[in-house]
Scaffold this motif. Structure first.
Motif, mmCIF file in Angstrom:
data_model
loop_
_atom_site.group_PDB
_atom_site.id
_atom_site.type_symbol
_atom_site.label_atom_id
_atom_site.label_comp_id
_atom_site.label_asym_id
_atom_site.label_seq_id
_atom_site.Cartn_x
_atom_site.Cartn_y
_atom_site.Cartn_z
ATOM 1 N N UNK A 280 -47.546 23.831 -25.832
ATOM 2 C CA UNK A 280 -49.058 24.061 -25.702
ATOM 3 C C UNK A 280 -49.526 25.161 -26.829
ATOM 4 N N UNK A 281 -50.428 24.607 -27.520
ATOM 5 C CA UNK A 281 -51.192 25.631 -28.820
ATOM 6 C C UNK A 281 -51.860 26.592 -28.274
ATOM 7 N N UNK A 282 -52.435 26.612 -26.809
ATOM 8 C CA UNK A 282 -53.163 27.820 -26.539
ATOM 9 C C UNK A 282 -54.698 27.469 -26.428
ATOM 10 N N UNK A 283 -55.322 28.258 -25.982
ATOM 11 C CA UNK A 283 -57.118 27.969 -25.986
ATOM 12 C C UNK A 283 -57.484 27.914 -27.212
ATOM 13 N N UNK A 284 -58.834 27.345 -27.464
ATOM 14 C CA UNK A 284 -59.573 27.297 -28.581
ATOM 15 C C UNK A 284 -60.284 28.734 -28.702
ATOM 16 N N UNK A 285 -60.182 29.124 -30.038
ATOM 17 C CA UNK A 285 -60.692 30.539 -30.352
ATOM 18 C C UNK A 285 -62.127 30.640 -31.110
ATOM 19 N N UNK A 286 -63.101 31.557 -30.975
ATOM 20 C CA UNK A 286 -64.237 31.724 -31.899
ATOM 21 C C UNK A 286 -63.939 33.333 -32.294
ATOM 22 N N UNK A 287 -64.030 33.393 -33.528
ATOM 23 C CA UNK A 287 -63.907 34.865 -34.124
ATOM 24 C C UNK A 287 -64.842 35.050 -35.025
ATOM 25 N N UNK A 288 -64.817 36.320 -35.748
ATOM 26 C CA UNK A 288 -65.759 36.782 -36.830
ATOM 27 C C UNK A 288 -65.095 36.476 -38.334
ATOM 28 N N UNK B 131 -50.274 31.440 -31.182
ATOM 29 C CA UNK B 131 -48.869 31.321 -30.462
ATOM 30 C C UNK B 131 -48.613 29.989 -29.481
ATOM 31 N N UNK B 132 -47.649 29.300 -29.938
ATOM 32 C CA UNK B 132 -47.321 28.230 -29.125
ATOM 33 C C UNK B 132 -46.494 28.651 -27.982
ATOM 34 N N UNK B 133 -46.424 27.872 -26.927
ATOM 35 C CA UNK B 133 -45.803 28.217 -25.972
ATOM 36 C C UNK B 133 -45.050 26.873 -25.064
ATOM 37 N N UNK B 134 -43.970 27.075 -24.450
ATOM 38 C CA UNK B 134 -43.536 25.763 -23.766
ATOM 39 C C UNK B 134 -42.135 25.403 -24.500
ATOM 40 N N UNK B 135 -41.764 26.056 -25.745
ATOM 41 C CA UNK B 135 -40.598 25.647 -26.252
ATOM 42 C C UNK B 135 -39.994 27.250 -26.716
ATOM 43 N N UNK B 136 -39.063 27.032 -27.774
ATOM 44 C CA UNK B 136 -38.291 28.222 -28.407
ATOM 45 C C UNK B 136 -38.931 28.746 -29.419
ATOM 46 N N UNK B 137 -39.024 27.651 -30.387
ATOM 47 C CA UNK B 137 -39.418 28.082 -31.826
ATOM 48 C C UNK B 137 -40.662 26.958 -32.060
ATOM 49 N N UNK B 138 -41.702 27.514 -33.089
ATOM 50 C CA UNK B 138 -42.752 26.874 -33.471
ATOM 51 C C UNK B 138 -42.972 26.665 -34.879
ATOM 52 N N UNK C 166 -47.266 33.421 -34.275
ATOM 53 C CA UNK C 166 -47.182 34.674 -33.746
ATOM 54 C C UNK C 166 -47.597 35.645 -34.862
ATOM 55 N N UNK C 167 -47.987 35.283 -36.245
ATOM 56 C CA UNK C 167 -48.341 36.092 -37.363
ATOM 57 C C UNK C 167 -49.742 35.732 -37.398
ATOM 58 N N UNK C 168 -50.516 37.161 -37.457
ATOM 59 C CA UNK C 168 -51.903 36.885 -37.792
ATOM 60 C C UNK C 168 -52.222 36.530 -39.300
ATOM 61 N N UNK C 169 -53.442 35.690 -39.031
ATOM 62 C CA UNK C 169 -53.839 35.338 -40.582
ATOM 63 C C UNK C 169 -55.489 35.346 -40.400
ATOM 64 N N UNK D 106 -52.557 22.180 -35.723
ATOM 65 C CA UNK D 106 -51.485 21.621 -34.879
ATOM 66 C C UNK D 106 -50.149 22.286 -34.785
ATOM 67 N N UNK D 107 -49.516 22.440 -33.902
ATOM 68 C CA UNK D 107 -48.213 23.404 -33.827
ATOM 69 C C UNK D 107 -47.228 22.158 -33.276
ATOM 70 N N UNK D 108 -45.926 22.257 -33.739
ATOM 71 C CA UNK D 108 -44.589 21.625 -33.394
ATOM 72 C C UNK D 108 -43.742 22.510 -32.726
#
Length: 757
Positions: free
Chosen positions: A385-393, A401-408, A417-420, A430-432
């Motif tokens: 799961x790549x998470x919910x869509x986001x709206x930012x400034x 952050x992906x979930x459902x696995x161990x590494x992404x 998990x690293x901010x950009x 897209x996350x793998x």
């Protein structure tokens, strides 16, 4: 001349029991030498030239004109040979007496007795004992120097033909046979062998031989390593064991004489079984040990060789996923085995969800079968799961952050998990995801970025420290300042230049910032200087720094010296800078009193007096200085004759006080002329005793004092009014060094230096 005719061809007619020779062992006492030939003995004279006595003859005792009697038995019961074996005076005697044929082996012992004539001149004789290994051969060669088949010299009596070298009394000789490769048929020969011999020669006389005993070596009972099963071996592993024995003569020689060792093992001659077995099973064999004399012993043994430990190792199988294709199995070791199990065919495994057991079978080079197994697990792919869509400034950091696995792993250079900070607009990421089993899956997320408002914090400002400042933002809907500033509310900033940031937020919740600089002139940093400590009467000057003008309390003028009273006073200075800003600082001034010092009067001293320790100054703890003063003592000799001033200095709390005293140094020579005559101090240097001798012409009271260099008295006498003074001082326990002998008479003294070694 030799006593030639006395020993000539005299043969004994006495009889003795013949040696039967029915066994290997024999004892020959030569009771009747006519029986020797029948017993297997042989004689031959190869002397050059041959003399009147062709061969050995029956012993000739003194009763029949001979030189000596037999070792045992009748007087003539021995065999003899003499100079008449050759003729003239320069011949070579080579007269052979050969024993019966025997089978010799190492360890056989031959003993015999021999001697020569013991009266008159000694003419050197020599006898050799030789061995033939050629069976019953009696070949002693032809000619005086030949030895025929008797090539082995067992012993030689008096080999250098020296006077006194041949025994003149019956003497026992023992020979132990050694060095034969195996039991050997042969004979032993006694050879009377003399050069420069003959009736008129310088060598050769008369020798006798008696009690020849041949004792064959008897094979002992061999004791070998206990029979039966020896230590077992493992196929393919180095093996070592050693067979032992007792009873062998010389170095034993082991060999397998029946059966066989396990393939790969060998038996060394020293009994060591070694090698690497290459086959399994129980192997029976007989080992025989032979010694240097041909004796042997045997024992039966067995060695069981077992299969080596299971060599199989199976490397861990990787975790497979339900969507993986057929997997090739290669984890089994050693190579060359086969795989089996559910889903396995021809070394390939078809993944199916769950855990299966893979079996690996292997047959080693020794025919031993081994087997091992390991589990293999097939897991389902993860639900990522790549998470919910986001709206930012614009400018906001976004963390995916992906979930459902161990590494992404994300596309578009995004790290899980690293901010950009994404650009304005909308982007799909897209996350793998990979789980703990290495299985992977993907998912998408949409990120929308709104633009930021244009915020203005106002113009930069310059004020003085303590002046109120008001900051107000514009371009957004609400504002928030850093450094605890409230928009539109006055505050008093600290001295220095500070940049203030305002954050403005628009109706979309997007924020932006702007900066404004506020400079506040600081108050001067006034410095009154370091605290001071001085002595009473010292001048002090106080000067401020860090401003442009200064004013002091306590009626002090900046930079003008004054004399403070004893005690501690704190002074305050007020400094004003070019901007009219003021500040203050304090300085402490401590005035210490001058210490009160006294120095008691010093007694006069002789120039020869030992150094005087100075203790008259008060208070204690000060230092002395002046002529002749060093390390707290006054040395009259260094100062010299005259009056000298010594200064005592005391420093307390950094303040110095002094006092002085004078001391007069006299020559002190009057005693020599007044009373002490012919002074003698000896020995000088001294080691154990020191003598002091002088005449006391005035017969006044005189005493002798001995002092160290630092004035310590180590010896003194009572005052005596002797006309002749003679004193001995025991200095054996005194330390080595320089001492002073002082002779005192009333108020005057005489000093002399002495040295102790």
């Amino acid at each position: 001349m030799k006593r030639k005719l006395l020993f000539g061809l005299v043969l004994s007619a006495s009889l003795s029991m013949p040696f039967t020779g029915n066994s290997q062992a024999f004892t020959e006492n030569f009771d009747n030498i006519t029986t020797l030939t029948g017993s297997g003995w042989f004689q031959q004279n190869n002397s050059s030239p041959v003399g009147t006595n062709p061969v050995w003859f029956q012993g000739n005792p003194p009763s029949t004109g001979g030189p000596f009697i037999a070792y045992n038995g009748a007087d003539n019961a021995y065999i003899a040979c003499n100079f008449n074996s050759t003729a003239g005076g320069s011949g070579t005697i080579s007269n052979w007496l050969v024993t019966p044929n025997r089978t010799f082996r190492n360890g056989d012992v031959i003993t015999f007795y021999t001697r020569k004539y013991d009266i008159g001149q000694d003419y050197p004789d020599r006898m050799e004992v030789r061995l033939s290994a050629n069976g019953a051969s009696t070949n002693v060669g032809t000619g005086a120097t030949a030895v025929g088949d008797f090539t082995t010299l067992l012993t030689s009596i008096n080999p250098s033909l020296i006077v006194g070298g041949y025994p003149r009394q019956w003497t026992l000789y023992t020979i132990t046979i050694s060095g034969l490769p195996a039991p050997t048929s042969g004979r032993i020969a006694f050879r009377y062998f003399v050069t420069g011999a003959g009736p008129t020669g310088t060598n050769s006389d008369y020798i006798g031989l008696d009690n020849v005993v041949y004792t064959p070596y008897t094979c002992p009972a061999f004791t070998m390593t206990a029979g039966g099963a020896l230590t077992g071996g493992v196929a393919g592993s180095a093996y070592s064991n050693t067979l032992t024995q007792t009873g062998a003569l010389g170095a034993p020689n082991f060999a397998v004489t029946m059966g066989a060792l396990p393939p790969g093992l060998t038996l060394a001659a020293n009994g060591t079984i070694s090698g690497t077995p290459t086959a399994t099973g129980t192997f029976n064999f007989t080992a025989t040990v032979n010694d240097a004399s041909g004796c042997s012993g045997s024992q039966s043994y067995s060695i069981t060789v077992v299969c080596p430990a299971n060599p199989i190792s199976i490397a861990a199988f990787p975790a497979l996923c339900s969507n993986d294709v057929s997997y090739t199995l290669t984890q089994g070791s050693p190579v060359g085995g086969t795989y089996s199990g559910t889903g396995v065919s021809s070394g390939q495994f078809d993944p199916a969800v769950g855990t299966q057991t893979i079996t690996y079978d292997y047959t080693d080079p020794y025919g031993c079968a081994h087997s091992g197994n390991a589990p293999i697990t097939v897991n389902n792919a993860p639900v990522v799961d790549a998470g919910a869509d986001q709206i930012v400034c614009d400018g906001d950091a976004v963390t995916l952050n992906g979930s459902g696995a161990n590494s992404y792993m994300w596309d578009n250079s995004v790290t899980n998990g690293v901010a950009f900070t994404p650009a304005v607009g909308t982007v799909v990421y897209t996350v793998t995801g990979t789980d703990a089993n290495g299985c992977m899956n993907t998912d998408d997320v949409s990120v929308t970025v709104n633009a930021l408002p244009v915020v203005d914090g106002g113009a930069d400002q310059t004020v003085c420290e303590g002046t109120a400042v008001t900051l107000s933002g514009s371009g957004a809907d609400s504002y928030m300042w850093d450094n605890s500033v409230t928009d539109g509310v006055a505050f008093t900033p600290a001295a220095g230049t500070m940049s203030y940031t305002v954050t403005g937020t628009d109706v979309n919740g997007c924020m932006n910032t702007d900066d404004v600089s506020v400079t506040v002139n600081a108050l001067p940093v006034v410095n009154a200087g370091a605290d001071q400590t001085v002595c009473a009467g010292d001048d002090v000057t106080l000067s401020g720094s860090g401003a442009d003008s200064y004013g002091w309390d306590n009626s002090i003028t900046d930079g003008v010296a004054f004399t403070p009273a004893v005690g501690t006073v704190v002074y305050t200075v007020t400094g004003t800078d070019a901007n009219g800003c003021t500040n203050t600082d304090d300085v402490s001034v401590t005035v210490n009193p001058i210490p009160t010092v006294t120095f008691a009067a010093l007694a006069n001293a002789c120039v020869t007096h030992a150094p005087i320790t100075l203790t008259q100054g008060m208070p204690a703890g000060g230092t002395y200085s002046g002529a002749g003063v060093s390390g707290g003592s006054f040395n009259p000799a260094t100062a010299g004759v005259g009056t000298h001033t010594i200064t005592y200095t005391v420093i307390q709390s950094g303040c110095e006080g002094t006092a002085q005293s004078s001391i007069t140094v006299d020559a002190c020579l009057g005693i020599q002329s007044e009373s002490v005559q012919t002074l003698s101090i000896f020995p000088n240097p001294a080691t154990s005793e020191l003598n002091v001798v002088f005449e006391n012409t005035s017969a006044t009271d005189v005493r002798v004092v001995m002092e160290t260099m630092d004035g310590k008295v180590v010896y003194q006498t009572a005052a005596k009014a002797l006309s002749v003074f003679n004193d001995t001082i025991n200095v054996s326990d005194f330390s080595n060094g320089i001492y002073f002998i002082r002779i005192e008479s009333g108020a005057v003294s005489l000093v002399q230096r002495v040295i102790l070694n």
